[in-house]
Design a protein around this motif. Structure first.
Motif, PDB file in Angstrom:
ATOM      1  N   LEU A  64      26.306 -25.191   8.493  1.00 62.33           N
ATOM      2  CA  LEU A  64      25.615 -24.721   9.680  1.00 62.33           C
ATOM      3  C   LEU A  64      26.000 -25.570  10.883  1.00 62.33           C
ATOM      4  N   ARG A  65      26.039 -24.911  12.030  1.00 65.69           N
ATOM      5  CA  ARG A  65      26.029 -25.654  13.279  1.00 65.69           C
ATOM      6  C   ARG A  65      24.578 -25.932  13.603  1.00 65.69           C
ATOM      7  N   GLY A  66      24.263 -27.182  13.843  1.00 64.24           N
ATOM      8  CA  GLY A  66      22.927 -27.545  14.299  1.00 64.24           C
ATOM      9  C   GLY A  66      23.051 -28.221  15.634  1.00 64.24           C
ATOM     10  N   GLY A  67      22.492 -27.619  16.696  1.00 60.94           N
ATOM     11  CA  GLY A  67      22.657 -28.190  18.031  1.00 60.94           C
ATOM     12  C   GLY A  67      24.125 -28.272  18.382  1.00 60.94           C
ATOM     13  N   THR A  68      24.591 -29.468  18.733  1.00 61.60           N
ATOM     14  CA  THR A  68      25.995 -29.663  19.089  1.00 61.60           C
ATOM     15  C   THR A  68      26.757 -30.379  17.980  1.00 61.60           C
ATOM     16  N   SER A  69      26.236 -30.313  16.768  1.00 63.02           N
ATOM     17  CA  SER A  69      26.921 -30.889  15.607  1.00 63.02           C
ATOM     18  C   SER A  69      27.147 -29.795  14.560  1.00 63.02           C
ATOM     19  N   ARG A  70      27.911 -30.149  13.542  1.00 61.99           N
ATOM     20  CA  ARG A  70      28.148 -29.235  12.438  1.00 61.99           C
ATOM     21  C   ARG A  70      28.101 -30.032  11.147  1.00 61.99           C
TER      22      ARG A  70
END
Length: 373
Positions: A13-19
């Motif tokens: 998943l991409r979460g916010g600006t991270s993956r």
């Protein structure tokens, strides 16, 4: 059959600006050393390209969430965040990651760890790294997770469904106190600072005290090698002052430089992770920054005089804006955080079976890599 042969069920998943890679705790080895070895082989670390794994060749895309049912009465699931190195075989649980946190709620619902409601579902998440709880409110129309919506966050193209993250008990996440030094203002290397920990240990200073405007681009900051050296020495001394010991090999504390707003926000930030300049600002770092600035007498508090009478603060960073909601009770000693939260988005990229590199490469180090939340 071993994980090498059978693979491991994984959701990216991409979460916010991270993956990151998301796993159910039961699908990973119980032994931390065996778990870390497996994760490194899945991610393709050590290799600056991570060509033989699922990493994206940056610290922002070399992250792992381990999620499982919680035995704590105030939480539905436990979430352990692990930051993996890229070129170096390191695995660290030294900090939380608020961006990856945005994906934990949807993951828990989709995996059946939490029952979905209509039209939204609250997921109580115990962040194992700091032993604190966050509540993620996830859009679930008709009892199904939706990733589509109209919320924009800086650093991510397009729009997605908004996920509200409300934090509780994040004061002193790594240091044991909202003000780790016991005072609202200290001096480090002749620079006035405020050291604060509301989910992420950070050191606040005015950009002007480093000879900067605070409006420099990420590229300009990255090219200034002498600045990086100064930030490194500065934060190392600040870390000792905050009771964190020798932080020369740690990703915390983060240094955040402040300046007046330039693009309609309420404060400009330039943060470092821990020495390289951040292209944006981490979720929990932003929460700690605003918390610190709200304390009378703190570095940057003068800037809050122009803020509207609202708990929501628009934080500017090199690539956009970040909206933070914080309320602090400053009438008590020491000050107490009433609430803090942010709005993020997440998106499921794939769900399936991941196969690790069959032979471990290199030695797993327990030293934390450079990372960001």
């Amino acid at each position: 059959m071993s994980d090498d042969d059978a693979g491991v069920r994984t959701t990216m998943l991409r979460g916010g600006t991270s993956r990151g890679l998301f796993f159910e705790a039961a699908d990973l080895p119980a032994d931390p050393a065996a778990r870390d070895d497996l994760l490194l082989r899945l991610m393709g670390t050590p290799d600056p390209r991570q060509i033989d794994g699922l990493g994206g060749a940056t610290s922002l895309t070399s992250k792992v969430a381990v999620v499982g049912p919680s035995e704590h009465a105030d939480a539905d699931v436990d979430y352990l965040f692990l930051q993996l190195g890229v070129a170096e075989p390191t695995v660290s649980d030294a900090q939380n990651c608020g961006n990856i946190l945005a994906g934990v709620g949807p993951f828990a619902i989709e995996r059946g760890l939490v029952a979905a409601a209509d039209p939204r579902t609250d997921v109580r998440i115990r962040m194992v790294n700091s032993d604190s709880v966050a509540v993620a409110t996830v859009p679930t129309p008709d009892g199904r997770v939706t990733y589509r919506g109209d919320v924009v966050i800086a650093g991510v193209p397009g729009t997605a469904a908004g996920i509200t993250l409300a934090f509780t008990d994040t004061e002193g996440s790594a240091t044991g106190a909202l003000l780790p030094t016991g005072t609202v203002r200290d001096t480090v290397d002749g620079v006035e600072v405020t050291c604060v920990d509301n989910g992420m240990p950070v050191v606040l200073a005015l950009a002007s005290t480093f000879g900067l405007t605070g409006h420099e681009t990420h590229e300009e900051l990255a090219a200034d090698t002498s600045l990086g050296e100064r930030i490194d020495a500065f934060r190392t001394k600040a870390g000792a002052l905050m009771g964190l010991g020798d932080v020369s090999g740690s990703s915390v504390p983060k240094t955040v430089l402040l300046a007046p707003p330039a693009d309609g926000g309420q404060v400009v930030t330039r943060s470092f992770i821990p020495v390289a300049p951040h292209t944006a600002i981490g979720v929990l770092a932003a929460v700690s920054v605003v918390t610190g600035m709200l304390l009378p007498g703190s570095v940057g508090h003068d800037l809050t005089a122009a803020w509207p009478d609202s708990s929501r603060v628009d934080v500017e960073h090199p690539t956009g804006h970040f909206l933070v909601d914080v309320e602090v009770d400053t009438d008590v000693t020491p000050p107490r955080v009433v609430r803090s939260g942010v709005v993020r988005t997440a998106r499921k990229l794939f769900d399936g079976t991941a196969f690790p590199r069959p032979v471990a490469f290199g030695h797993v180090s327990t030293s934390p890599p450079d990372s960001t939340d």
